[in-house]
Write a protein that holds these residues in place. Structure first.
Motif, PDB file in Angstrom:
ATOM      1  N   LYS A  53      -8.689   3.779  -2.487  1.00  0.00           N
ATOM      2  CA  LYS A  53      -7.395   3.137  -2.261  1.00  0.00           C
ATOM      3  C   LYS A  53      -6.589   4.133  -1.501  1.00  0.00           C
ATOM      4  O   LYS A  53      -6.237   5.192  -2.163  1.00  0.00           O
ATOM      5  CB  LYS A  53      -6.645   2.213  -3.395  1.00  0.00           C
ATOM      6  N   SER A  64       1.911   4.111   8.894  1.00  0.00           N
ATOM      7  CA  SER A  64       2.050   3.671   7.415  1.00  0.00           C
ATOM      8  C   SER A  64       1.226   2.328   6.973  1.00  0.00           C
ATOM      9  O   SER A  64       0.480   2.142   6.050  1.00  0.00           O
ATOM     10  CB  SER A  64       3.380   3.634   6.666  1.00  0.00           C
ATOM     11  N   GLU A  65       1.629   1.275   8.127  1.00  0.00           N
ATOM     12  CA  GLU A  65       0.995  -0.061   7.793  1.00  0.00           C
ATOM     13  C   GLU A  65      -0.432   0.337   8.184  1.00  0.00           C
ATOM     14  O   GLU A  65      -1.202  -0.423   7.277  1.00  0.00           O
ATOM     15  CB  GLU A  65       1.835  -0.914   8.827  1.00  0.00           C
ATOM     16  N   LYS A 125      -3.033   5.390  -0.439  1.00  0.00           N
ATOM     17  CA  LYS A 125      -1.661   5.242  -0.802  1.00  0.00           C
ATOM     18  C   LYS A 125      -0.743   6.275  -0.072  1.00  0.00           C
ATOM     19  O   LYS A 125      -1.211   7.490  -0.126  1.00  0.00           O
ATOM     20  CB  LYS A 125      -1.609   5.624  -2.492  1.00  0.00           C
ATOM     21  N   ILE A 126       0.126   5.939   0.279  1.00  0.00           N
ATOM     22  CA  ILE A 126       1.377   6.474   1.023  1.00  0.00           C
ATOM     23  C   ILE A 126       2.220   7.100   0.097  1.00  0.00           C
ATOM     24  O   ILE A 126       3.031   6.294  -0.332  1.00  0.00           O
ATOM     25  CB  ILE A 126       1.960   6.123   2.170  1.00  0.00           C
ATOM     26  N   GLU A 165      -2.511   2.145   5.076  1.00  0.00           N
ATOM     27  CA  GLU A 165      -2.660   1.287   4.023  1.00  0.00           C
ATOM     28  C   GLU A 165      -3.822   0.264   4.002  1.00  0.00           C
ATOM     29  O   GLU A 165      -4.055  -0.080   2.915  1.00  0.00           O
ATOM     30  CB  GLU A 165      -1.299   0.692   3.396  1.00  0.00           C
ATOM     31  N   GLU A 195      -7.785   6.945  -5.850  1.00  0.00           N
ATOM     32  CA  GLU A 195      -6.817   7.045  -4.896  1.00  0.00           C
ATOM     33  C   GLU A 195      -6.825   8.032  -3.860  1.00  0.00           C
ATOM     34  O   GLU A 195      -7.199   9.116  -4.414  1.00  0.00           O
ATOM     35  CB  GLU A 195      -5.618   7.002  -5.645  1.00  0.00           C
ATOM     36  N   SER A 243      -7.840   0.773   2.987  1.00  0.00           N
ATOM     37  CA  SER A 243      -8.418   1.021   1.698  1.00  0.00           C
ATOM     38  C   SER A 243      -9.626   0.241   1.608  1.00  0.00           C
ATOM     39  O   SER A 243      -9.745  -0.955   2.294  1.00  0.00           O
ATOM     40  CB  SER A 243      -7.300   0.538   0.624  1.00  0.00           C
TER      41      SER A 243
END
Length: 806
Positions: free
Chosen positions: A632, A620-621, A634-635, A624, A603, A627
């Motif tokens: 991955k 944010s969108e 992760k916010i 994400e 992560e 990934s």
């Protein structure tokens, strides 16, 4: 010698300040007349001794009173016991006398009459001699009674053989302690809960019965339909159902929920409770309910309003430059990298009519911002560069306009550039279904040039023409409502929201609700920063007075019932918090086993801070979505404003990387990040953020440019010098200020401009550097909007190998 205030001494002694003031007057200190006056420690000790002696005397008096009361109770109990024992002995003697006299009366009645016999008079008995008793025939079974001495009349009965002569005094039952009011109420409630309600019925002859009440069969209610809003209370639901509130509470109690009359209910739970009363529920938002109950006199008075125009298009096709040419301003120069990264709302006037423009960013990361702009717009202006043609974001803007079902006007820009081919652009658009009017279609297309200001009036006339065909109207008398286009946190003004008023008139002092935030309009500013008292429909304004930062895209609604609005906002905030807690599920052993079976998945935790809410949402969108199979993204946290110590501590605890977009850490947060080893990445253009995180996720990070802070200076005063421009009088806080060095202007920890130091002076002398603790004059290249309180950050850039640890 120390002093103490009289009110503090009163709190210590648990007495009123007036009593202390009265005592001070008695001991010769009448000048102390206020509870906030101070007295010396010696006087305070004397006051303490006096009041503690009073307290001890009162306690001693209370103790003596309690002892006297207890002694009186014991004496009363003993007297009552003696009187009770005497009464019992008298009753026993009476029963014995009655039992002895009954056989003698029977014998006298049965004996025959005889002549009177004259007997000699008995001599008086000598002292100590027993007086002889007259002889009489014994009745049957009376032998044993004759052996017992007879009791004189009125004398107490003799005890039976084998029993003690004196009966023991009955023990005094201890009186139970007096019950408090709450204990009595509790016992009464327990009795009512444990025993069903009973009623007296007419008993049969010779018997008494208590029969339970027969409950009447439930009355079948007619089916009804009600409309409820989110956060409805038990009382409001009962009023809509036309039943008693306690009946609704009973239904909820049967479903395992103990509710009060003012408790807010979930819409699902309210619907289930309504079914018990044969009611069908339809749920609407609080904003829709407010519009339904709007005053009836305001309906029907709709007037024409200004059209709201959204400008869309691909990156660097000239959207903001076109608006600047219309507004005769220079907005593009203030954007990082020359591109627009926020929603801007502007109002222009053409031939006495107003047009509202919403400038949305063209980059793909702001898709949701553009979609939100299309929802509030009446006309979409699609800007296409004549030398570039139709691009991916151009097609995306067309899809948004079609989804919003709004008319579209095409502005073919940059027709003055060499190699511009407007006809090629029109052909590409015709292939996508946008056929120009001069080609027989229904799409208005205008060839313009933002730099040369060519055909701008024609474009505005076409916009007004297209909007007139829609007959855009609004009702200024209704409660104002609109949409939040953007929200940001200002240190001096607090949360600020850019709101587009869509209906009604917004005034200063109006209470409103927007999402999970409730507040009152404290002040409003138009698109040019001027204070206004009211905003008509189709007017963009910056609103102050919010209690928190709303989400961009939330509905803004003025309310009349402030209490209900606060309740709904609190309910929404609670539900949002519960949803966040549910979303943050912890890792279980089964999930860990599945991850190990599938391969190690790392992560990359990120903490995102930006200057406005729209940037936070879009970043944010997009982050994400970066990934990969191995990493991955992760916010961990996303917020608006500068980087604080809390953000650094969160990053240290979660091993996260801080992404700062157009914001900077404050000095304490920067020092803490350096101590904790937290990686803080500073960016001003969104391309750099996405590219860096994409390479980090793929493990392909190249050596990056690392900034080294050289010095910081605070602007104490500003001066305007002819032929030089604006000069900032600064005080160097730390480090040093270098001439010709890179400088960044911070206002409330938000970057507003980045350039180079044009000149550096110490008094009248030009110098190369100024150390910490000294004052200097600084002018910044191509920047004159310096204000007192701004911070100048001098930095150097060097290439270092990049490492992102997760």
């Amino acid at each position: 010698m120390g002093q103490i205030r009289i009110n503090e001494l009163a709190r210590e002694l648990e007495v009123k300040s007036k009593r202390i003031l009265d005592y001070l007057a008695e001991i010769g200190l009448p000048e102390k007349k206020s509870h906030s006056s101070s007295i010396e420690d010696e006087v305070a000790d004397k006051v303490r001794a006096y009041f503690r002696a009073l307290e001890q005397a009162e306690q001693e008096a209370e103790r003596r009173e309690a002892e006297a009361k207890a002694a009186a109770e014991r004496a009363a109990a003993e007297r009552a016991a003696v009187e009770r024992a005497a009464a019992e002995q008298a009753a026993a003697a009476a029963r014995e006398a009655e039992a002895t006299a009954a056989p003698a009366a029977r014998l006298a009645a049965a004996a025959p009459p005889t002549a009177a016999v004259t007997r000699p008079a008995a001599r008086p008995a000598a002292p100590g001699e027993a007086r002889p008793q007259p002889l009489r025939p014994a009745a049957a079974g009376e032998g044993a009674a004759r052996l017992r001495p007879r009791a004189a009349a009125g004398a107490p009965a003799m005890p039976a053989p084998g029993k003690p002569i004196y009966e023991p005094k009955p023990a005094v039952r201890p009186r139970p302690a007096a019950k408090t009011h709450l204990e009595k109420r509790f016992e009464e409630g327990e009795r009512k809960l444990m025993h069903p309600v009973r009623a007296r019925v007419r008993p049969e002859p010779g018997e008494r019965k208590i029969a339970p009440v027969k409950e009447a069969p439930p009355v079948r209610r007619e089916p009804i339909e009600i409309t409820i809003t989110e956060g409805i209370t038990v009382k409001e639901l009962a009023e809509k159902l036309e039943v008693r509130a306690k009946d609704v509470i009973k239904v909820l109690l049967d479903r395992g929920m103990l509710a009060t009359i003012n408790q807010s209910l979930d819409t699902e739970l309210a619907g289930e409770a309504a079914k018990a009363f044969n009611a069908t529920v339809s749920v609407i938002s609080f904003e829709e309910h407010t519009l339904e109950v709007a005053p009836a006199e305001g309906k029907g008075e709709r007037a024409l309003r200004a059209p709201v125009v959204t400008v869309m298009g691909h990156v660097d096709h000239g959207k903001t430059s076109l608006l600047d040419a219309i507004r005769e301003t220079n907005t593009a120069a203030g954007e990082a990298g020359g591109i627009t990264q926020h929603i801007g709302a502007y109002q222009v006037e053409v031939h006495g009519r107003k047009i509202v423009f919403i400038d949305t960013p063209g980059h793909e990361a702001f898709t949701r911002m553009r979609a939100r702009g299309a929802k509030v717009t009446d006309v979409v202006v699609l800007v296409v560069a004549a030398d570039d043609g139709v691009m991916p974001q151009t097609l995306e803007a067309i899809d948004h306009a079609r989804a919003a079902k709004v008319p579209l006007v095409v502005a073919v820009n940059k027709i003055d550039k060499p190699g511009a081919l407007p006809d090629r652009v029109k052909k590409q658009l015709a292939d996508r279904g946008l056929v120009p009017e001069d080609w027989g279609g229904d799409t208005v297309m205008v060839d313009v040039s933002a730099k040369q200001k060519t055909n701008l009036n024609l474009l505005l006339e076409m916009i007004l023409l297209v909007s007139d065909l829609q007959e855009l109207k609004a009702n200024p008398a209704l409660p104002s409502r609109g949409t939040v286009l953007e929200a940001q946190l200002d240190r001096g003004r607090g949360p600020v929201a850019t709101v587009l008023v869509q209906d009604g008139t917004l005034r200063v002092g109006d209470p409103f609700i927007v999402g999970t935030v409730f507040g009152k309009v404290r002040a409003m500013f138009d698109d040019r920063g001027r204070s206004v008292e009211e905003a008509a429909p189709s007017t963009p304004v910056a609103v102050l007075g919010l209690t928190a930062l709303p989400e961009a895209g939330d509905r803004f609604q003025v309310v009349s019932d402030e209490v209900k609005a606060k309740q709904v906002a609190s309910y929404r905030e609670q539900k949002l918090r519960e949803a966040a807690l549910v979303a943050s599920s912890r890792l279980t052993l089964d999930q860990l086993h599945e991850q190990l079976q599938a391969g190690a998945v790392k992560e990359l935790p990120l903490i995102l801070k930006a200057d406005v809410q729209g940037s936070v949402e879009a970043l944010s969108e997009q982050l994400e979505k970066l990934s990969t199979e191995k990493v991955k993204v992760k916010i961990v946290h996303a917020g608006v404003g500068g980087i604080s110590e809390t953000d650094v501590l969160l990053a240290s605890a979660s091993n996260a990387v801080i992404i700062a977009f157009n914001v900077r850490p404050d000095p304490k947060a920067g020092d803490l990040a350096e101590q904790e080893g937290v990686d803080v990445r500073l960016h001003g253009v969104i391309y750099e953020v996405l590219e860096e995180i994409r390479k980090a996720a793929a493990g392909l990070l190249e050596p990056t440019l690392k900034e080294t802070l050289v010095g910081r200076a605070e602007v104490r005063e500003t001066f305007r010098i002819p032929r030089v421009g604006m000069v900032a009088g600064c005080y160097v806080l730390d480090g040093k200020i270098l001439r010709d060095a890179d400088v960044r202007v911070l206002r409330d920890n938000v970057v507003i401009y980045q350039s180079k130091v044009a000149s550096l002076r110490r008094f009248k002398d030009d110098v190369k550097e100024v150390q910490s603790g000294y004052e200097c004059g600084v002018s910044i290249s191509n920047f004159s909007d310096i204000k007192v309180g701004d911070v100048l950050e001098i930095f150097a850039v060097e290439k270092v190998p990049s490492e992102v640890s997760a």
